[in-house]
Write an enzyme that holds these catalytic residues in place. Structure first.
Site, PDB file in Angstrom:
ATOM      1  N   HIS A  41       0.842  -1.203   0.000  1.00  0.00           N
ATOM      2  CA  HIS A  41       0.000   0.000   0.000  1.00  0.00           C
ATOM      3  C   HIS A  41       0.874   1.250   0.000  1.00  0.00           C
ATOM      4  O   HIS A  41       0.624   2.198  -0.744  1.00  0.00           O
ATOM      5  CB  HIS A  41      -0.882   0.065   1.258  1.00  0.00           C
ATOM      6  CG  HIS A  41      -1.947  -0.953   1.352  1.00  0.00           C
ATOM      7  ND1 HIS A  41      -2.115  -1.742   2.473  1.00  0.00           N
ATOM      8  CD2 HIS A  41      -2.928  -1.318   0.490  1.00  0.00           C
ATOM      9  CE1 HIS A  41      -3.148  -2.532   2.299  1.00  0.00           C
ATOM     10  NE2 HIS A  41      -3.656  -2.309   1.102  1.00  0.00           N
TER      11      HIS A  41
ATOM     12  N   LYS B 297     -16.269  -6.720   5.629  1.00  0.00           N
ATOM     13  CA  LYS B 297     -15.038  -7.106   6.324  1.00  0.00           C
ATOM     14  C   LYS B 297     -15.168  -6.862   7.818  1.00  0.00           C
ATOM     15  O   LYS B 297     -15.883  -5.963   8.254  1.00  0.00           O
ATOM     16  CB  LYS B 297     -13.842  -6.305   5.779  1.00  0.00           C
ATOM     17  CG  LYS B 297     -13.502  -6.637   4.337  1.00  0.00           C
ATOM     18  CD  LYS B 297     -12.244  -5.933   3.887  1.00  0.00           C
ATOM     19  CE  LYS B 297     -11.881  -6.342   2.460  1.00  0.00           C
ATOM     20  NZ  LYS B 297     -10.640  -5.710   2.019  1.00  0.00           N
TER      21      LYS B 297
ATOM     22  N   ARG C  90      -2.582  -6.030  -8.035  1.00  0.00           N
ATOM     23  CA  ARG C  90      -1.525  -7.000  -7.799  1.00  0.00           C
ATOM     24  C   ARG C  90      -1.480  -8.060  -8.886  1.00  0.00           C
ATOM     25  O   ARG C  90      -0.431  -8.535  -9.263  1.00  0.00           O
ATOM     26  CB  ARG C  90      -1.725  -7.686  -6.436  1.00  0.00           C
ATOM     27  CG  ARG C  90      -1.534  -6.764  -5.273  1.00  0.00           C
ATOM     28  CD  ARG C  90      -1.970  -7.434  -4.019  1.00  0.00           C
ATOM     29  NE  ARG C  90      -3.419  -7.669  -4.132  1.00  0.00           N
ATOM     30  CZ  ARG C  90      -4.191  -8.029  -3.142  1.00  0.00           C
ATOM     31  NH1 ARG C  90      -3.694  -8.254  -1.957  1.00  0.00           N
ATOM     32  NH2 ARG C  90      -5.480  -8.190  -3.320  1.00  0.00           N
TER      33      ARG C  90
ATOM     34  N   SER D  98      -3.213  -7.418   3.080  1.00  0.00           N
ATOM     35  CA  SER D  98      -3.428  -7.277   4.524  1.00  0.00           C
ATOM     36  C   SER D  98      -3.863  -8.598   5.137  1.00  0.00           C
ATOM     37  O   SER D  98      -3.442  -8.953   6.242  1.00  0.00           O
ATOM     38  CB  SER D  98      -4.480  -6.202   4.807  1.00  0.00           C
ATOM     39  OG  SER D  98      -4.023  -4.936   4.404  1.00  0.00           O
TER      40      SER D  98
END
Length: 159
Positions: free
Chosen positions: A17, A41, A90, A128
């Protein structure tokens, strides 16, 4: 003035990040890193903690501000004025989801464009979620998290 928003949950902010933040800060005059509320989440860090962690690792970037929002990104961007959304990619699998979100955001806010920055190769595997999994096994995290926040992460893992 070219303004951008880099949104995400950042739970926690990783060196991947931070790489996107630094690169976007070089491209835009002003970058807002916005910690978004994601109902899907269950975050490890509170919203306020995530904002604080990002502020600490970006304090050397004068054109970066850190904010948070529980509203739709398209609405937040409208409130901030003309800007571009920055999203890090990514892998190809990220593109499908991020492309769909970019189209939805543009539909909700026609003035809103999205710019994709591909992750540098050494960060393509990093997330993460992966960092949290590694943390459960007491792995050395210096290759995954900014050095300044590793103690915070370890404290939270041990709480």
């Amino acid at each position: 003035m070219k303004n951008a928003i880099y949104p995400g949950s950042f739970d926690p902010v990783t060196i991947g990040h931070l790489n996107i933040i630094r690169r976007a800060a070089e491209i835009f005059d002003h970058l807002t890193v916005c910690v978004m509320v994601n109902a899907g989440k269950n975050p490890m860090f509170t919203l306020e903690e995530r904002v604080d962690l990002i502020r600490r690792v970006t304090q050397d970037l004068p054109n970066v501000e850190v904010d948070s929002s529980g509203e739709l990104l398209a609405d937040y961007a409208r409130r901030k004025g003309k800007c571009v959304i920055v999203k890090g990619l990514r892998a190809g699998s990220d593109f499908e989801n991020e492309f769909q979100m970019a189209m939805i955001n543009h539909k909700l806010n026609p003035d809103l464009d999205t710019m994709f920055l591909t992750a540098e190769h050494q960060y393509t595997y990093l997330s993460s979620s992966m960092v949290k999994e590694l943390g459960r096994y007491n792995v050395d995290l210096q290759d995954f998290l900014p050095q300044e926040i590793i103690p915070d992460f370890i404290r939270k893992m041990n709480a």
